[in-house]
Write an enzyme that holds these catalytic residues in place. Sequence first.
Site, mmCIF file in Angstrom:
data_model
loop_
_atom_site.group_PDB
_atom_site.id
_atom_site.type_symbol
_atom_site.label_atom_id
_atom_site.label_comp_id
_atom_site.label_asym_id
_atom_site.label_seq_id
_atom_site.Cartn_x
_atom_site.Cartn_y
_atom_site.Cartn_z
ATOM 1 N N ARG A 50 0.469 -0.735 -0.013
ATOM 2 C CA ARG A 50 -0.034 -0.111 0.121
ATOM 3 C C ARG A 50 0.696 1.348 0.083
ATOM 4 O O ARG A 50 1.001 1.491 0.769
ATOM 5 C CB ARG A 50 -0.671 -0.284 1.371
ATOM 6 C CG ARG A 50 -2.202 0.933 1.333
ATOM 7 C CD ARG A 50 -3.477 0.770 2.232
ATOM 8 N NE ARG A 50 -2.971 0.013 3.505
ATOM 9 C CZ ARG A 50 -2.969 1.210 4.360
ATOM 10 N NH1 ARG A 50 -3.598 1.874 4.531
ATOM 11 N NH2 ARG A 50 -2.452 0.632 5.195
ATOM 12 N N ASP A 52 0.631 4.791 -0.173
ATOM 13 C CA ASP A 52 -0.620 5.725 0.045
ATOM 14 C C ASP A 52 -0.199 6.549 0.813
ATOM 15 O O ASP A 52 -1.059 7.781 1.720
ATOM 16 C CB ASP A 52 -2.107 5.595 0.079
ATOM 17 C CG ASP A 52 -2.608 4.410 1.256
ATOM 18 O OD1 ASP A 52 -1.185 4.113 1.432
ATOM 19 O OD2 ASP A 52 -3.371 4.011 1.604
ATOM 20 N N GLU A 53 0.815 6.231 1.474
ATOM 21 C CA GLU A 53 1.262 7.243 2.777
ATOM 22 C C GLU A 53 2.616 7.308 1.942
ATOM 23 O O GLU A 53 3.231 8.274 2.106
ATOM 24 C CB GLU A 53 1.467 6.314 4.134
ATOM 25 C CG GLU A 53 1.304 7.688 5.335
ATOM 26 C CD GLU A 53 1.239 6.723 6.475
ATOM 27 O OE1 GLU A 53 1.772 7.657 7.987
ATOM 28 O OE2 GLU A 53 0.239 5.936 6.474
ATOM 29 N N GLN A 66 4.675 -12.807 0.136
ATOM 30 C CA GLN A 66 3.475 -14.902 -0.258
ATOM 31 C C GLN A 66 1.680 -13.791 0.906
ATOM 32 O O GLN A 66 1.804 -12.910 1.487
ATOM 33 C CB GLN A 66 4.002 -15.378 0.775
ATOM 34 C CG GLN A 66 5.415 -15.896 0.055
ATOM 35 C CD GLN A 66 6.138 -16.963 0.794
ATOM 36 O OE1 GLN A 66 5.102 -17.724 1.738
ATOM 37 N NE2 GLN A 66 7.288 -17.358 0.715
ATOM 38 N N ASP A 67 0.845 -14.354 1.130
ATOM 39 C CA ASP A 67 0.111 -14.239 2.026
ATOM 40 C C ASP A 67 -0.348 -13.633 2.907
ATOM 41 O O ASP A 67 1.114 -13.892 3.874
ATOM 42 C CB ASP A 67 -0.686 -15.811 2.570
ATOM 43 C CG ASP A 67 -0.374 -17.057 1.175
ATOM 44 O OD1 ASP A 67 -1.171 -17.137 0.619
ATOM 45 O OD2 ASP A 67 0.610 -17.662 0.404
ATOM 46 N N HIS A 72 4.206 -1.586 3.777
ATOM 47 C CA HIS A 72 3.606 0.047 3.938
ATOM 48 C C HIS A 72 4.910 1.047 4.755
ATOM 49 O O HIS A 72 5.594 0.264 4.680
ATOM 50 C CB HIS A 72 2.067 -0.150 5.082
ATOM 51 C CG HIS A 72 0.778 1.287 4.939
ATOM 52 N ND1 HIS A 72 1.378 2.279 6.408
ATOM 53 C CD2 HIS A 72 0.734 1.602 4.516
ATOM 54 C CE1 HIS A 72 0.296 3.239 6.210
ATOM 55 N NE2 HIS A 72 0.435 2.829 4.543
ATOM 56 N N GLU A 75 4.532 8.737 5.971
ATOM 57 C CA GLU A 75 4.612 9.493 5.648
ATOM 58 C C GLU A 75 5.628 10.157 4.869
ATOM 59 O O GLU A 75 6.830 9.801 5.504
ATOM 60 C CB GLU A 75 3.380 10.443 5.492
ATOM 61 C CG GLU A 75 3.862 11.530 6.895
ATOM 62 C CD GLU A 75 4.561 10.894 8.964
ATOM 63 O OE1 GLU A 75 4.348 11.572 9.375
ATOM 64 O OE2 GLU A 75 4.217 9.845 8.346
ATOM 65 N N HIS A 107 5.317 -16.028 4.452
ATOM 66 C CA HIS A 107 4.219 -15.096 4.954
ATOM 67 C C HIS A 107 4.175 -14.845 6.151
ATOM 68 O O HIS A 107 4.205 -14.530 7.415
ATOM 69 C CB HIS A 107 3.385 -17.101 5.394
ATOM 70 C CG HIS A 107 3.262 -17.915 4.404
ATOM 71 N ND1 HIS A 107 2.272 -17.935 3.148
ATOM 72 C CD2 HIS A 107 3.873 -19.312 4.265
ATOM 73 C CE1 HIS A 107 2.532 -18.715 2.489
ATOM 74 N NE2 HIS A 107 4.139 -19.799 3.438
ATOM 75 N N HIS A 112 7.257 -2.428 7.123
ATOM 76 C CA HIS A 112 7.593 -0.870 7.012
ATOM 77 C C HIS A 112 8.445 0.386 7.146
ATOM 78 O O HIS A 112 9.446 -0.559 7.790
ATOM 79 C CB HIS A 112 6.906 -0.913 8.628
ATOM 80 C CG HIS A 112 5.694 0.408 8.627
ATOM 81 N ND1 HIS A 112 6.259 1.724 9.000
ATOM 82 C CD2 HIS A 112 4.193 0.020 8.806
ATOM 83 C CE1 HIS A 112 4.648 2.104 8.893
ATOM 84 N NE2 HIS A 112 3.613 1.413 8.210
ATOM 85 N N ASN A 192 7.708 -20.188 -6.289
ATOM 86 C CA ASN A 192 6.933 -18.715 -6.442
ATOM 87 C C ASN A 192 7.171 -18.154 -7.577
ATOM 88 O O ASN A 192 6.389 -17.287 -8.085
ATOM 89 C CB ASN A 192 7.517 -17.789 -5.534
ATOM 90 C CG ASN A 192 6.875 -17.986 -4.836
ATOM 91 O OD1 ASN A 192 5.294 -17.495 -3.841
ATOM 92 N ND2 ASN A 192 7.000 -18.739 -3.342
#
Length: 205
Positions: A50, A52-53, A66-67, A72, A75, A107, A112, A192
């Site tokens: 994601r 978006d930040e 993986q799952d 993320h 900002e 998994h 971050h 994979n």
Amino acid sequence: MIGKNVVTDFSARAVEPVIGSSAFVHPLAAVIGNVIIGDNVMVSPGASVRGDEGQPLHVGNDSNVQDGVIIHALETELDGKPVEKNLVEVNGKKYAVYVGHRVSLAHQVHVHGPAVIMDDTFVGMKSLVFKSYVGSRCVIEPGVLLMGVRVADGRYVPAGSVVKTQEEADALPVITDDYPMKDMNAGVLHVNKALAKGYLKQERS
């Protein structure tokens, strides 16, 4: 889901992810915003990448997400100005998260940003990499927490370790020929890449 991020005071532009033509993103995964995904990448069900930040987020060629993996970041922009402390630089370009080539994120791994994981590294199940740099050819065994440290090339982090000081990171063992998990990443990459190819073919048939 593959889609643009929304415009906010920490994200001035709505950006569509850039995804390699030979990558496969499962319909139950989310890839949002300023994300770059290379070729032959498998993004499995329940993964969230994601941008978006903090942005951009980068996943290199032949890697796998993986799952349940989350990528993320904090900002990297506020009111049109870069937040430099939350950016990392790799090969002259700046990222919120940089995951290199031939990296396995097993998994429920959480990467971050600001964070870097370099080429040919395996990150084991339920590990967290935050505000850290992980070198190439490393093995992060399952259940590890890395926060605010730099892990040198060719090291392994024993399962369950909490590494929060540079002194602890510098003391991590070197991968030797008798280390049981030294070839772990090669098999995971093989599986994979084959899954990405197969699911992509199925989707297009």
